[in-house]
Design a protein around this motif. Structure first.
Motif, mmCIF file in Angstrom:
data_model
loop_
_atom_site.group_PDB
_atom_site.id
_atom_site.type_symbol
_atom_site.label_atom_id
_atom_site.label_comp_id
_atom_site.label_asym_id
_atom_site.label_seq_id
_atom_site.Cartn_x
_atom_site.Cartn_y
_atom_site.Cartn_z
ATOM 1 N N PHE A 19 -0.375 3.688 -4.917
ATOM 2 C CA PHE A 19 -0.849 3.865 -3.547
ATOM 3 C C PHE A 19 -2.264 3.309 -3.401
ATOM 4 O O PHE A 19 -2.557 2.576 -2.459
ATOM 5 C CB PHE A 19 -0.813 5.346 -3.153
ATOM 6 C CG PHE A 19 -1.370 5.608 -1.788
ATOM 7 C CD1 PHE A 19 -0.591 5.416 -0.660
ATOM 8 C CD2 PHE A 19 -2.683 6.026 -1.632
ATOM 9 C CE1 PHE A 19 -1.108 5.637 0.611
ATOM 10 C CE2 PHE A 19 -3.210 6.249 -0.371
ATOM 11 C CZ PHE A 19 -2.419 6.054 0.755
ATOM 12 N N ILE A 20 -3.138 3.639 -4.340
ATOM 13 C CA ILE A 20 -4.527 3.160 -4.296
ATOM 14 C C ILE A 20 -4.557 1.628 -4.320
ATOM 15 O O ILE A 20 -5.322 0.997 -3.601
ATOM 16 C CB ILE A 20 -5.340 3.712 -5.494
ATOM 17 C CG1 ILE A 20 -5.402 5.219 -5.450
ATOM 18 C CG2 ILE A 20 -6.735 3.098 -5.546
ATOM 19 C CD1 ILE A 20 -6.305 5.805 -4.446
ATOM 20 N N LYS A 21 -3.709 1.029 -5.160
ATOM 21 C CA LYS A 21 -3.662 -0.433 -5.273
ATOM 22 C C LYS A 21 -2.911 -1.076 -4.105
ATOM 23 O O LYS A 21 -2.874 -2.293 -3.996
ATOM 24 C CB LYS A 21 -2.967 -0.830 -6.577
ATOM 25 C CG LYS A 21 -3.706 -0.437 -7.823
ATOM 26 C CD LYS A 21 -2.872 -0.761 -9.045
ATOM 27 C CE LYS A 21 -3.510 -0.200 -10.299
ATOM 28 N NZ LYS A 21 -2.642 -0.354 -11.474
ATOM 29 N N GLN A 22 -2.296 -0.250 -3.281
ATOM 30 C CA GLN A 22 -1.451 -0.701 -2.169
ATOM 31 C C GLN A 22 -0.325 -1.601 -2.672
ATOM 32 O O GLN A 22 0.055 -2.590 -2.041
ATOM 33 C CB GLN A 22 -2.279 -1.371 -1.078
ATOM 34 C CG GLN A 22 -3.263 -0.407 -0.454
ATOM 35 C CD GLN A 22 -4.084 -1.001 0.672
ATOM 36 O OE1 GLN A 22 -3.800 -2.068 1.182
ATOM 37 N NE2 GLN A 22 -5.125 -0.278 1.065
ATOM 38 N N ASP A 23 0.232 -1.217 -3.820
ATOM 39 C CA ASP A 23 1.405 -1.892 -4.381
ATOM 40 C C ASP A 23 2.633 -1.194 -3.805
ATOM 41 O O ASP A 23 3.230 -0.329 -4.435
ATOM 42 C CB ASP A 23 1.384 -1.818 -5.907
ATOM 43 C CG ASP A 23 2.583 -2.487 -6.559
ATOM 44 O OD1 ASP A 23 3.534 -2.893 -5.841
ATOM 45 O OD2 ASP A 23 2.573 -2.609 -7.802
ATOM 46 N N TRP A 24 2.964 -1.548 -2.587
ATOM 47 C CA TRP A 24 4.014 -0.833 -1.857
ATOM 48 C C TRP A 24 5.374 -0.986 -2.519
ATOM 49 O O TRP A 24 6.117 -0.006 -2.611
ATOM 50 C CB TRP A 24 4.051 -1.286 -0.401
ATOM 51 C CG TRP A 24 2.717 -1.188 0.275
ATOM 52 C CD1 TRP A 24 2.050 -2.185 0.917
ATOM 53 C CD2 TRP A 24 1.850 -0.034 0.360
ATOM 54 N NE1 TRP A 24 0.838 -1.737 1.390
ATOM 55 C CE2 TRP A 24 0.687 -0.425 1.065
ATOM 56 C CE3 TRP A 24 1.936 1.271 -0.099
ATOM 57 C CZ2 TRP A 24 -0.361 0.442 1.334
ATOM 58 C CZ3 TRP A 24 0.881 2.144 0.166
ATOM 59 C CH2 TRP A 24 -0.248 1.739 0.869
ATOM 60 N N GLU A 25 5.705 -2.168 -2.990
ATOM 61 C CA GLU A 25 7.017 -2.368 -3.618
ATOM 62 C C GLU A 25 7.154 -1.514 -4.879
ATOM 63 O O GLU A 25 8.196 -0.915 -5.121
ATOM 64 C CB GLU A 25 7.261 -3.852 -3.920
ATOM 65 C CG GLU A 25 7.453 -4.694 -2.675
ATOM 66 C CD GLU A 25 8.565 -4.177 -1.755
ATOM 67 O OE1 GLU A 25 9.656 -3.839 -2.244
ATOM 68 O OE2 GLU A 25 8.310 -4.104 -0.532
ATOM 69 N N GLY A 26 6.095 -1.481 -5.686
ATOM 70 C CA GLY A 26 6.118 -0.637 -6.880
ATOM 71 C C GLY A 26 6.236 0.831 -6.522
ATOM 72 O O GLY A 26 6.963 1.590 -7.167
ATOM 73 N N LEU A 27 5.530 1.238 -5.466
ATOM 74 C CA LEU A 27 5.563 2.632 -5.021
ATOM 75 C C LEU A 27 6.952 3.014 -4.534
ATOM 76 O O LEU A 27 7.475 4.068 -4.887
ATOM 77 C CB LEU A 27 4.520 2.845 -3.916
ATOM 78 C CG LEU A 27 4.350 4.255 -3.375
ATOM 79 C CD1 LEU A 27 3.940 5.229 -4.476
ATOM 80 C CD2 LEU A 27 3.318 4.264 -2.254
ATOM 81 N N TYR A 28 7.588 2.153 -3.719
ATOM 82 C CA TYR A 28 8.908 2.467 -3.163
ATOM 83 C C TYR A 28 9.935 2.731 -4.257
ATOM 84 O O TYR A 28 10.830 3.547 -4.086
ATOM 85 C CB TYR A 28 9.421 1.335 -2.279
ATOM 86 C CG TYR A 28 8.527 0.953 -1.125
ATOM 87 C CD1 TYR A 28 7.615 1.844 -0.569
ATOM 88 C CD2 TYR A 28 8.593 -0.320 -0.579
ATOM 89 C CE1 TYR A 28 6.790 1.464 0.480
ATOM 90 C CE2 TYR A 28 7.777 -0.703 0.477
ATOM 91 C CZ TYR A 28 6.873 0.199 1.001
ATOM 92 O OH TYR A 28 6.067 -0.171 2.036
ATOM 93 N N LYS A 29 9.800 2.037 -5.378
ATOM 94 C CA LYS A 29 10.779 2.153 -6.468
ATOM 95 C C LYS A 29 10.783 3.541 -7.110
ATOM 96 O O LYS A 29 11.740 3.907 -7.781
ATOM 97 C CB LYS A 29 10.514 1.098 -7.539
ATOM 98 C CG LYS A 29 10.803 -0.310 -7.058
ATOM 99 C CD LYS A 29 10.448 -1.315 -8.122
ATOM 100 C CE LYS A 29 10.629 -2.739 -7.592
ATOM 101 N NZ LYS A 29 10.226 -3.741 -8.570
ATOM 102 N N LEU A 30 9.726 4.315 -6.916
ATOM 103 C CA LEU A 30 9.649 5.653 -7.521
ATOM 104 C C LEU A 30 10.417 6.702 -6.725
ATOM 105 O O LEU A 30 10.635 7.809 -7.214
ATOM 106 C CB LEU A 30 8.186 6.079 -7.654
ATOM 107 C CG LEU A 30 7.294 5.155 -8.484
ATOM 108 C CD1 LEU A 30 5.868 5.674 -8.485
ATOM 109 C CD2 LEU A 30 7.826 5.026 -9.904
ATOM 110 N N TYR A 31 10.821 6.353 -5.507
ATOM 111 C CA TYR A 31 11.463 7.306 -4.599
ATOM 112 C C TYR A 31 12.948 7.004 -4.434
ATOM 113 O O TYR A 31 13.357 5.843 -4.412
ATOM 114 C CB TYR A 31 10.787 7.260 -3.221
ATOM 115 C CG TYR A 31 9.370 7.765 -3.255
ATOM 116 C CD1 TYR A 31 9.081 9.102 -3.020
ATOM 117 C CD2 TYR A 31 8.315 6.904 -3.558
ATOM 118 C CE1 TYR A 31 7.777 9.568 -3.073
ATOM 119 C CE2 TYR A 31 7.010 7.372 -3.618
ATOM 120 C CZ TYR A 31 6.759 8.704 -3.378
ATOM 121 O OH TYR A 31 5.470 9.163 -3.438
ATOM 122 N N ALA A 32 13.731 8.063 -4.272
ATOM 123 C CA ALA A 32 15.144 7.914 -3.932
ATOM 124 C C ALA A 32 15.236 7.344 -2.517
ATOM 125 O O ALA A 32 14.359 7.590 -1.687
ATOM 126 C CB ALA A 32 15.847 9.273 -3.998
#
Length: 160
Positions: free
Chosen positions: A44-57
């Motif tokens: 989130f801090i890095k604003q790596d949205w694609e990486g972040l989305y992968k952690l969620y169902a």
């Protein structure tokens, strides 16, 4: 009568001490799901949205003080983008350490505490607040529910 009172008191004291201890699960200080929560904050801090989305169902639900109802992952993605548009110098500092809670009958949950600081891009005012977050995981190790509690007033004040 005195003997009867002593007998009743003894029986009462004995039943009080004979209560069973009932365990509801296990608390972990280190666990792979804690790593996922820590990674979600870093992404989130890095604003790596694609990486972040992968952690969620795909069916993940979000709850926080800004919305009276649950929020879908699609709506949360928009919310994250809105934060990135309006705030800068976002810092998130872990307070203490997260606990991973493996309950006997409830979803595996990681509870974490954070101190968040951000500068409003328009007003240049700083907002600082504490946040407690509860992340529930599904069987695939994805976050399926995220509940956040924090005081919104510092954000509103910094936006004025």
């Amino acid at each position: 009568m005195k003997n009867l009172l002593i007998l009743v008191f003894t029986l009462f004291a004995g039943t009080t001490l004979a209560q069973n201890v009932l365990k509801n699960g296990t608390i972990y200080k280190e666990h792979p799901y804690i790593t996922i929560v820590n990674n979600s904050t870093d992404l989130f801090i890095k604003q790596d949205w694609e990486g972040l989305y992968k952690l969620y169902a795909d069916t993940a639900k979000f709850y926080d003080p800004s919305s009276p109802t649950k929020i879908s992952l699609a709506d949360q993605k928009k919310g994250w983008a809105d934060i990135a548009d309006k705030w800068e110098q976002i810092k998130v500092v872990k307070v203490g350490y997260p606990d991973a809670l493996e309950y006997d009958k409830d979803p595996f949950t990681v509870q974490s505490w954070w101190k968040v600081t951000a500068v409003n891009k328009k007003t240049k005012k700083t907002a600082t607040f504490h946040l407690v977050q509860f992340d529930e995981f599904n069987k695939d190790g994805k976050i399926m529910v995220e509940i956040s509690y924090y005081d919104q007033s510092p954000l509103m004040e910094a936006s004025k």
